[in-house]
Design an enzyme around this catalytic site. Structure first.
Site, PDB file in Angstrom:
ATOM      1  N   TRP A 100     -30.524  -3.835 -81.008  1.00 25.80           N
ATOM      2  CA  TRP A 100     -30.943  -4.271 -79.686  1.00 25.80           C
ATOM      3  C   TRP A 100     -31.457  -5.691 -79.612  1.00 25.80           C
ATOM      4  O   TRP A 100     -31.098  -6.701 -78.678  1.00 25.80           O
ATOM      5  CB  TRP A 100     -31.673  -3.461 -79.060  1.00 25.80           C
ATOM      6  CG  TRP A 100     -31.206  -2.349 -78.575  1.00 25.80           C
ATOM      7  CD1 TRP A 100     -31.457  -1.017 -78.985  1.00 25.80           C
ATOM      8  CD2 TRP A 100     -29.995  -2.017 -77.761  1.00 25.80           C
ATOM      9  NE1 TRP A 100     -30.626   0.222 -78.601  1.00 25.80           N
ATOM     10  CE2 TRP A 100     -29.649  -0.662 -77.554  1.00 25.80           C
ATOM     11  CE3 TRP A 100     -29.402  -2.821 -76.818  1.00 25.80           C
ATOM     12  CZ2 TRP A 100     -28.563  -0.030 -76.932  1.00 25.80           C
ATOM     13  CZ3 TRP A 100     -28.013  -2.282 -76.050  1.00 25.80           C
ATOM     14  CH2 TRP A 100     -27.962  -0.867 -75.993  1.00 25.80           C
ATOM     15  N   ASP A 169     -38.915  -6.532 -76.031  1.00 30.10           N
ATOM     16  CA  ASP A 169     -38.424  -5.559 -75.199  1.00 30.10           C
ATOM     17  C   ASP A 169     -39.129  -4.241 -75.772  1.00 30.10           C
ATOM     18  O   ASP A 169     -39.150  -3.803 -76.831  1.00 30.10           O
ATOM     19  CB  ASP A 169     -36.865  -5.722 -75.884  1.00 30.10           C
ATOM     20  CG  ASP A 169     -36.046  -4.376 -75.591  1.00 30.10           C
ATOM     21  OD1 ASP A 169     -36.609  -3.666 -74.795  1.00 30.10           O
ATOM     22  OD2 ASP A 169     -34.694  -4.592 -75.824  1.00 30.10           O
ATOM     23  N   LYS A 193     -35.826   5.796 -70.413  1.00 27.57           N
ATOM     24  CA  LYS A 193     -36.231   6.538 -71.403  1.00 27.57           C
ATOM     25  C   LYS A 193     -37.664   7.045 -71.213  1.00 27.57           C
ATOM     26  O   LYS A 193     -37.689   8.354 -70.972  1.00 27.57           O
ATOM     27  CB  LYS A 193     -36.688   5.563 -72.674  1.00 27.57           C
ATOM     28  CG  LYS A 193     -35.150   5.329 -73.469  1.00 27.57           C
ATOM     29  CD  LYS A 193     -34.910   3.893 -73.267  1.00 27.57           C
ATOM     30  CE  LYS A 193     -33.677   3.104 -74.044  1.00 27.57           C
ATOM     31  NZ  LYS A 193     -32.430   3.833 -74.353  1.00 27.57           N
TER      32      LYS A 193
HETATM   33  N1  PMP Z   1     -33.265  -2.634 -75.469  1.00 25.34           N
HETATM   34  C1  PMP Z   1     -33.483  -1.234 -75.878  1.00 25.34           C
HETATM   35  C2  PMP Z   1     -34.519  -0.904 -76.823  1.00 25.34           C
HETATM   36  C3  PMP Z   1     -32.533  -0.379 -75.756  1.00 25.34           C
HETATM   37  O1  PMP Z   1     -32.946   1.022 -76.243  1.00 25.34           O
HETATM   38  C4  PMP Z   1     -31.473  -0.348 -74.910  1.00 25.34           C
HETATM   39  C5  PMP Z   1     -30.318   0.770 -74.586  1.00 25.34           C
HETATM   40  N2  PMP Z   1     -30.875   1.732 -73.729  1.00 25.34           N
HETATM   41  C6  PMP Z   1     -31.436  -1.598 -74.369  1.00 25.34           C
HETATM   42  C7  PMP Z   1     -32.354  -2.725 -74.583  1.00 25.34           C
HETATM   43  C8  PMP Z   1     -30.165  -1.808 -73.388  1.00 25.34           C
HETATM   44  O2  PMP Z   1     -30.539  -1.353 -72.132  1.00 25.34           O
HETATM   45  P1  PMP Z   1     -29.459  -1.103 -70.791  1.00 25.34           P
HETATM   46  O3  PMP Z   1     -28.602  -0.110 -71.279  1.00 25.34           O
HETATM   47  O4  PMP Z   1     -30.362  -0.797 -69.800  1.00 25.34           O
HETATM   48  O5  PMP Z   1     -28.863  -2.540 -70.669  1.00 25.34           O
END
Ligand code: PMP
Length: 362
Positions: A100, A169, A193
């Site tokens: 990520w 993040d 989550k």
């Molecule tokens: N950052 C983290 C730590 C993630 O686990 C995720 C995936 N859920 C994301 C970013 C990307 O999130 P999204 O699918 O809401 O764009």
């Protein structure tokens, strides 16, 4: 009974789902569902403002930090963080410890110069100590991902970056352990989550960092516009914010963020203890210091994983109602996500299955 170990969208507290169900067609006595309410109505304003106030209380958010509720998920914020912050110097530091943060760095590179603080790794299994980091004193911000959901790598410290704002993040471990907001310039988290349904993204940003966005920043990703409008610049994800508010109240009733943290420690210890004492039958590649309390990835049979054994394990789990345990497609194996809403009792059921499977196949 089903036990949901999904990585996200993930399990929500049953109590919250029951409350949602009870209020679905008549929300707080309004006679209509929250989904049918104007986002400009006083009924919705109460829900919106209470969710923000509860979040401020739970995390003890200082007055000079703004809470924004946006759309676009974590991925939207990969762009938004850069668009809103990189303009101060044109360059930013990215600490890449997993999938990520790697994606976030790629997105940010469209809007400015991205400096990789760490050398490129073949596998993400550790968070190198800060003495090994190459920070750029000219960076607009230092970015990292507190919990890498795919690899199960979680920071065991908050980086010290002097006067450079720290951007984080926290999508997959938000509200699972207390932290000092004042150490950060910005924190963001997608809801799906630990906070609620997909569709809401929470941003906590220090007010002096607002207003430095690049000219090309779309209004819906513009922190200054969102802040000026109390996150009601356009229609917000009202249903998601409503459910998030109920989750926040559930956390308050259950010991707050400290209570969530105790639970996360107990649950993750159960699983890691079994992995550690299985003589390599269960294998988690992550350095023990930085093993995630939320996402526990492991292989079965060997470090590379025995396909047949892993399939058999997943089938046995499903037969006992334990679902969504398959590892991310990029790393394979098994991943048990044990977010706030997954109970100790449910985690014990998984532990029991792991012990029995080990005894039968070691
Ligand atoms: N950052 C983290 C730590 C993630 O686990 C995720 C995936 N859920 C994301 C970013 C990307 O999130 P999204 O699918 O809401 O764009």
């Amino acid at each position: 009974m089903v036990i949901n170990f999904a990585a996200g969208p993930a399990k929500l507290p049953e109590e919250v789902l029951q409350e949602v169900q009870k209020n679905l067609i008549n929300c707080n006595g309004s006679g209509i569902s929250v989904m049918e309410m104007s986002h400009r109505s006083s009924n919705y304003a109460k829900i919106h403002d209470l969710a923000i106030a509860d979040l401020r209380e739970l995390l003890n958010i200082p007055k000079n930090y703004k809470v924004l509720l946006m759309q676009g998920g974590g991925t939207g914020q990969f762009a938004a963080v850069a668009m809103n912050l990189i303009g101060s110097t044109g360059t930013a530091d990215y600490v890449i410890t997993g999938s990520w943060s790697s994606k976030a760095a790629k997105e940010a590179a469209q809007y400015g110069k991205v400096n990789a603080v760490l050398p490129k790794f073949d596998k993400y299994v550790d968070v190198p100590r800060q003495t090994k980091w190459k920070l750029d004193p000219n960076a607009s911000y230092v970015y990292y991902c507190d919990n890498e959901t795919v690899e199960g790598v979680e920071f065991d410290f908050i980086p010290e970056v002097g006067n450079v704002p720290l951007a984080c993040d926290m999508s997959s471990n938000f509200l699972s352990r207390p932290f000092d907001v004042s150490k950060f310039g910005l924190i963001f988290a997608g809801a799906q989550k630990n906070i609620g349904p997909a569709g809401v993204t929470i941003i906590i940003v220090r007010e002096d960092l607002i207003g430095k966005h690049l000219k090309l920043t779309p209004s819906v990703l513009n922190f200054e516009l969102m802040d000026k409008n109390n996150s009601l610049l356009n229609t917000p994800p009202t249903f998601g914010i409503y459910v998030m508010g109920l989750v926040l109240q559930w956390i308050k009733r259950n010991g707050g963020v400290a209570g969530m943290s105790q639970l996360a420690n107990a649950k993750s210890k159960l699983i890691y203890d079994i992995i550690n004492s299985s003589n390599g039958f269960y294998y988690c590649p992550v350095e023990s210091r930085v093993r995630s309390h939320m996402n526990v990835p492991f292989r079965i049979g060997s470090a590379a994983g025995n396909d047949a054994l892993e399939k058999e394990f997943l089938a046995k789990a499903e037969a006992e109602g334990m679902i969504q345990l398959k590892g991310h497609r990029s790393v394979g194996g098994i991943r048990a996500s044990i977010y706030n809403a997954v109970t100790l009792d449910e985690t014990q059921k998984l532990a029991k299955l792991m012990l029995a499977f080990y005894e039968n196949n070691k």
